[in-house]
Scaffold this motif. Structure first.
Motif, PDB file in Angstrom:
ATOM      1  N   SER A 136      40.817  43.145  35.573  1.00  0.00           N
ATOM      2  CA  SER A 136      40.153  43.947  36.598  1.00  0.00           C
ATOM      3  C   SER A 136      38.927  43.205  37.129  1.00  0.00           C
ATOM      4  N   ASP A 137      38.199  43.865  38.038  1.00  0.00           N
ATOM      5  CA  ASP A 137      36.979  43.251  38.564  1.00  0.00           C
ATOM      6  C   ASP A 137      35.742  43.685  37.786  1.00  0.00           C
ATOM      7  N   SER A 141      34.645  49.294  36.693  1.00  0.00           N
ATOM      8  CA  SER A 141      35.858  49.691  37.425  1.00  0.00           C
ATOM      9  C   SER A 141      36.910  50.247  36.470  1.00  0.00           C
ATOM     10  N   ARG A 278      32.515  38.973  38.976  1.00  0.00           N
ATOM     11  CA  ARG A 278      33.303  40.161  38.699  1.00  0.00           C
ATOM     12  C   ARG A 278      34.675  39.885  38.088  1.00  0.00           C
ATOM     13  N   CYS A 279      34.762  40.079  36.785  1.00  0.00           N
ATOM     14  CA  CYS A 279      36.053  40.019  36.107  1.00  0.00           C
ATOM     15  C   CYS A 279      35.923  40.699  34.747  1.00  0.00           C
ATOM     16  N   THR A 307      45.371  48.795  43.249  1.00  0.00           N
ATOM     17  CA  THR A 307      44.637  47.541  43.383  1.00  0.00           C
ATOM     18  C   THR A 307      45.594  46.396  43.680  1.00  0.00           C
ATOM     19  N   VAL A 310      42.580  40.824  40.959  1.00  0.00           N
ATOM     20  CA  VAL A 310      41.373  40.004  41.055  1.00  0.00           C
ATOM     21  C   VAL A 310      41.733  38.652  41.653  1.00  0.00           C
TER      22      VAL A 310
END
Length: 431
Positions: A136-137, A141, A278-279, A307, A310
């Motif tokens: 995910s980011d 999230s 962001r990860c 989504t 990423v």
């Protein structure tokens, strides 16, 4: 919103006169009973960290030329490690060549990163399949996204003081949120009791804001309780990289049986400095079920519709952070923050102020001297020491009278701030 081309084509295909159909459609829209999500009224007026920033900004505007050291918000300040940057550049260059360009990636994350994360769990002694990992980011999230798996009727239990996101995301979904007091008496690490009842329980270790970390026995007690009550544990491991005591678990999956009752949320933000990149990831094991339904398949379906994943260069950078070279380079940055924590801890000890955290966490949780309130201490430190921290009251009622300090930031600035902190707190503590 009405897209005229879309609706026109729909009406024409059905053999309906467009002009009449549009008239009826717009009439319905004008007379609709659409309502906002009224659960937003259950939230506080301001997000804690937004309020801290606003008050700090107001002080700076009222005192031009005064420099305030931020010991509040937990954001990293050191640049990305060299192996991470090289991977990011190389992957970005791939996106600029026809033969290596990539479009939409898999919603669950590229296989190379999921396999690298599974290998990371193996190094911790936990068996996690790459198929159970969803990239995910970031952890925030994931903490919101996983809630789609559960009914609004589920009851949520959080330890308090607590990271506000756990509470707010559930309140917006309409769930009932209960608290379990984390106090100085229980080491800010509460355990389930005979009367503990909930469907979903949030645990964070090392804790935000307290910095306290569960032992293996402590997590095992929660796992046994969850298995016995058919409950789910949401384990936030965002700060596990700061654990130095080898006896402390860095993943809930180091506890036997946890794959049958726990979702784990991980992040590269603090461990590898990815707050701006962001990860993160969520682990939803195949063995995990709710009402007899396997949750991994549900989450895979939800990710597919919610989504597009990423960015490929970011995932390559994350995989580089997990490599042998990357772990060594990232570790040097972590050591800077650990030393910052030691400097702040020494200042608190010299001032005669009680605190916990700092050794296995980037956060130090101190008790306000002489019964002072959390926000009163915030204003005192801002005006007398030019330091901005985070009032404990913002983390829940049990946080009143406490204060959080962050070890993230420039080492020299932390040393100077620690001297002012010691002086200011010492004056309070000693009357």
């Amino acid at each position: 919103r009405c897209d005229s081309a879309l609706w026109g084509s729909v009406f024409l295909r059905r053999g309906i006169c467009c002009s009449r159909a549009f008239a009826r459609f717009h009439k319905r829209q004008r007379g609709s009973n659409m309502q906002p999500n009224l659960n937003f009224s259950r939230l506080g007026e301001n997000y804690l960290f937004s309020e801290v920033r606003a008050r700090t900004r107001a002080f700076c505007e009222a005192h031009p030329g005064v420099r305030v050291t931020d010991l509040g918000v937990g954001d990293v300040t050191l640049p990305l490690a060299a192996p991470v940057v090289r991977a990011l550049r190389a992957a970005s260059a791939e996106m600029g060549r026809r033969e290596t360009f990539r479009g939409y990636g898999p919603a669950e994350g590229y296989a190379f990163l999921r396999e690298a994360l599974a290998a990371r769990y193996a190094r911790l002694g936990a068996r996690i399949s790459p198929e159970d990992i969803f990239v995910s980011d970031g952890a925030k999230s994931d903490l919101s996204a996983i809630l789609a798996l559960f009914s609004p009727q589920n009851t949520v239990l959080v330890t308090s003081p607590v990271y506000p996101v756990y509470v707010d995301t559930n309140l917006v979904c309409g769930r009932r949120v209960q608290t379990l007091a984390a106090t100085r008496e229980n080491g800010f690490l509460p355990l389930p009791g005979p009367d503990t009842q909930a469907d979903i329980v949030y645990l964070c270790s090392p804790g935000n804001p307290t910095g306290a970390a569960y032992s293996m026995d402590g997590l095992a007690a929660w796992v046994r309780w969850a298995l016995g009550h058919g409950a789910l544990l949401v384990f936030d491991a965002a700060y596990e990289a700061f654990i130095q005591d080898k006896a402390l678990p860095r993943s809930i999956y180091q506890v036997e049986g946890a794959r049958e009752c726990a979702i784990e949320i991980g992040s590269f933000s603090k461990s590898a400095g990815f707050t701006g990149l962001r990860c993160g990831w969520a682990v939803v094991p195949q063995a995990l079920r709710a009402g007899g339904v396997p949750l991994r398949g549900l989450y895979a379906r939800w990710r597919a519709v919610s989504t597009n994943g990423v960015a490929y260069p970011v995932q390559r950078a994350a995989a580089a952070a997990l490599s042998c070279e990357g772990r060594a380079a990232v570790g040097k940055n972590l050591q800077v923050y650990r030393k910052n924590a030691q400097v702040l801890a020494a200042a608190l000890e010299q001032a005669g102020v009680w605190y916990c955290g700092g050794r296995n966490s980037p956060y130090l949780w101190l008790e306000a001297p002489r019964g002072m309130g959390s926000w009163a201490l915030f204003e005192h430190l801002l005006h007398t020491a030019r330091i901005s921290g985070t009032p404990g009251a913002g983390f829940g009622a049990e946080g009143e009278g406490y204060f959080r300090l962050s070890a993230f930031g420039d080492a020299d600035a932390k040393k100077r701030a620690a001297a002012r902190l010691c002086l200011s707190l010492g004056m309070l503590a000693n009357g």
